[in-house]
Design a protein around this motif. Structure first.
Motif, short mmCIF file in Angstrom:
data_model
loop_
_atom_site.label_atom_id
_atom_site.label_comp_id
_atom_site.label_asym_id
_atom_site.label_seq_id
_atom_site.Cartn_x
_atom_site.Cartn_y
_atom_site.Cartn_z
N UNK A 92 0.83 -1.21 0.00
CA UNK A 92 0.00 0.00 0.00
C UNK A 92 0.87 1.26 0.00
N UNK A 93 2.14 1.13 -0.32
CA UNK A 93 3.12 2.21 -0.51
C UNK A 93 3.55 2.88 0.78
N UNK A 94 2.58 3.24 1.67
CA UNK A 94 2.89 3.91 2.94
C UNK A 94 3.67 5.21 2.74
N UNK A 95 3.35 5.96 1.69
CA UNK A 95 3.91 7.30 1.53
C UNK A 95 3.21 8.26 2.50
N UNK A 96 3.90 9.33 2.89
CA UNK A 96 3.26 10.38 3.67
C UNK A 96 2.59 11.34 2.70
N UNK A 97 1.27 11.32 2.69
CA UNK A 97 0.51 11.97 1.63
C UNK A 97 0.75 13.47 1.54
N UNK A 98 1.05 14.12 2.69
CA UNK A 98 1.21 15.58 2.72
C UNK A 98 2.62 16.02 2.35
N UNK A 99 3.57 15.08 2.32
CA UNK A 99 4.93 15.43 1.94
C UNK A 99 5.10 15.38 0.43
N UNK A 100 6.05 16.14 -0.07
CA UNK A 100 6.34 16.12 -1.50
C UNK A 100 6.96 14.79 -1.88
N UNK A 101 6.99 14.53 -3.18
CA UNK A 101 7.62 13.33 -3.70
C UNK A 101 9.07 13.23 -3.22
N UNK A 102 9.84 14.29 -3.41
CA UNK A 102 11.26 14.27 -3.06
C UNK A 102 11.46 14.06 -1.57
N UNK A 103 10.61 14.67 -0.74
CA UNK A 103 10.75 14.51 0.70
C UNK A 103 10.38 13.09 1.15
N UNK A 104 9.43 12.46 0.47
CA UNK A 104 9.13 11.06 0.77
C UNK A 104 10.33 10.17 0.48
N UNK A 105 10.99 10.40 -0.63
CA UNK A 105 12.14 9.58 -0.99
C UNK A 105 13.28 9.78 0.01
N UNK A 106 13.42 10.99 0.52
CA UNK A 106 14.52 11.32 1.43
C UNK A 106 14.31 10.83 2.86
N UNK A 107 13.11 10.35 3.20
CA UNK A 107 12.81 10.00 4.59
C UNK A 107 13.82 9.03 5.22
N UNK A 108 14.22 7.95 4.56
CA UNK A 108 15.18 7.04 5.21
C UNK A 108 16.49 7.74 5.58
N UNK A 109 16.93 8.67 4.75
CA UNK A 109 18.18 9.38 5.05
C UNK A 109 18.00 10.37 6.19
N UNK A 110 16.80 10.87 6.37
CA UNK A 110 16.55 11.80 7.48
C UNK A 110 16.53 11.06 8.82
N UNK A 111 16.11 9.81 8.80
CA UNK A 111 16.02 9.03 10.04
C UNK A 111 17.26 8.17 10.29
N UNK A 112 18.10 7.97 9.28
CA UNK A 112 19.25 7.10 9.44
C UNK A 112 20.51 7.76 8.89
N UNK A 113 21.45 8.16 9.76
CA UNK A 113 22.72 8.68 9.28
C UNK A 113 23.45 7.68 8.39
N UNK A 114 23.29 6.40 8.66
CA UNK A 114 23.94 5.38 7.83
C UNK A 114 23.45 5.43 6.40
N UNK A 115 22.13 5.49 6.22
CA UNK A 115 21.58 5.56 4.86
C UNK A 115 22.02 6.85 4.18
N UNK A 116 22.05 7.96 4.92
CA UNK A 116 22.48 9.23 4.34
C UNK A 116 23.93 9.16 3.88
N UNK A 117 24.78 8.50 4.68
CA UNK A 117 26.21 8.43 4.34
C UNK A 117 26.47 7.52 3.16
N UNK A 118 25.55 6.59 2.89
CA UNK A 118 25.75 5.64 1.79
C UNK A 118 25.11 6.11 0.49
N UNK A 119 24.44 7.25 0.51
CA UNK A 119 23.81 7.77 -0.70
C UNK A 119 24.87 8.15 -1.73
N UNK A 120 24.49 8.09 -3.01
CA UNK A 120 25.39 8.51 -4.08
C UNK A 120 25.44 10.03 -4.11
#
Length: 233
Positions: A92-120
């Motif tokens: 069911x996707x579980x997107x946050x409906x009120x957030x923008x597309x780009x902000x939805x994609x960025x959510x894991x990096x906002x909650x996890x420094x590890x994911x943010x550090x591994x981004x390209x």
């Protein structure tokens, strides 16, 4: 080498149900392995995915991620571990409906420094790269997720799962709302990203046409002793 994902003597029953839904002796997935998990409706595929990701905890036995037993972690530890190491494309996707597309994609990096550090590059650069590869028009990136079509939301959910190169990617019927061309492009992006980063991929689908793209197939009733017991009664 420790597998990315391992299941051992796992049993799970929903509350108020005496018989277990899942009773699996063993299952493991290694880094870089792509597994096509399938079975009839109601056989427990989505439940098994939730146990693999620590969303649910087994009644008995073990489900481990990178050697860490989900059942021995607190709820907060499970949440932190999941966002750091698991990319999950929910049915069911579980997107946050009120957030923008780009902000939805960025959510894991906002909650996890590890994911943010591994981004390209920067997390935002990686998010934009993934959205482009998913074929989502740049004009949509600042729109709230609720304004997107079902197929567009599906591709946003996939980009969110892939950002920051998680060790495990779980996909629950992720191509159900896509036409044939979009489905093939989606699979190309998902599987090439997992292969390039040696992410383990567990992919659930009823669409047998795409099964040939996977190196390993698991028919859930074959490994679920609860299903075998039910059939013998």
């Amino acid at each position: 080498m420790i597998p990315v994902l391992s299941v051992d003597q796992l049993r799970f029953a929903w509350p108020r149900h005496e018989a277990p839904m899942l009773d699996i002796e063993t299952l493991s997935v290694d880094a870089g392995e792509a597994v096509f998990l399938h079975g009839p409706s109601g056989c427990g595929k989505s439940t098994l995915l939730s146990l693999m990701a620590g969303v649910l905890v087994a009644d008995a036995g073990h489900a481990k991620l990178l050697g860490h037993d989900w059942g021995k972690l607190t709820r907060r530890q499970r949440d932190r571990t999941r966002v750091a190491h698991v990319g999950y494309i929910f049915q069911q996707f579980n997107l946050l409906s009120y957030l923008s597309v780009i902000d939805n994609v960025l959510l894991p990096c906002r909650f996890s420094p590890r994911r943010a550090s591994r981004a390209d590059g920067t997390p935002r650069a990686h998010a934009e790269q993934l959205l482009q590869r998913m074929g989502l028009d740049k004009a949509l990136w600042q729109r709230p997720a609720l304004q997107l079509s079902v197929g567009q939301q599906q591709r946003v959910a996939a980009a969110r799962a892939l950002i920051g190169h998680p060790e495990l990617v779980i996909a629950d019927e992720p191509t159900s709302a896509l036409d044939e061309d979009r489905r093939e492009a989606f699979l190309d992006t998902l599987m090439s990203a997992c292969e390039a980063n040696r992410s383990a991929l567990v992919f659930v689908s009823h669409d047998r046409r795409i099964a040939e793209r996977f190196g390993r197939h698991v028919w859930l009733p074959d490994i679920n002793r609860a299903a075998l017991a039910s059939e013998s009664q």
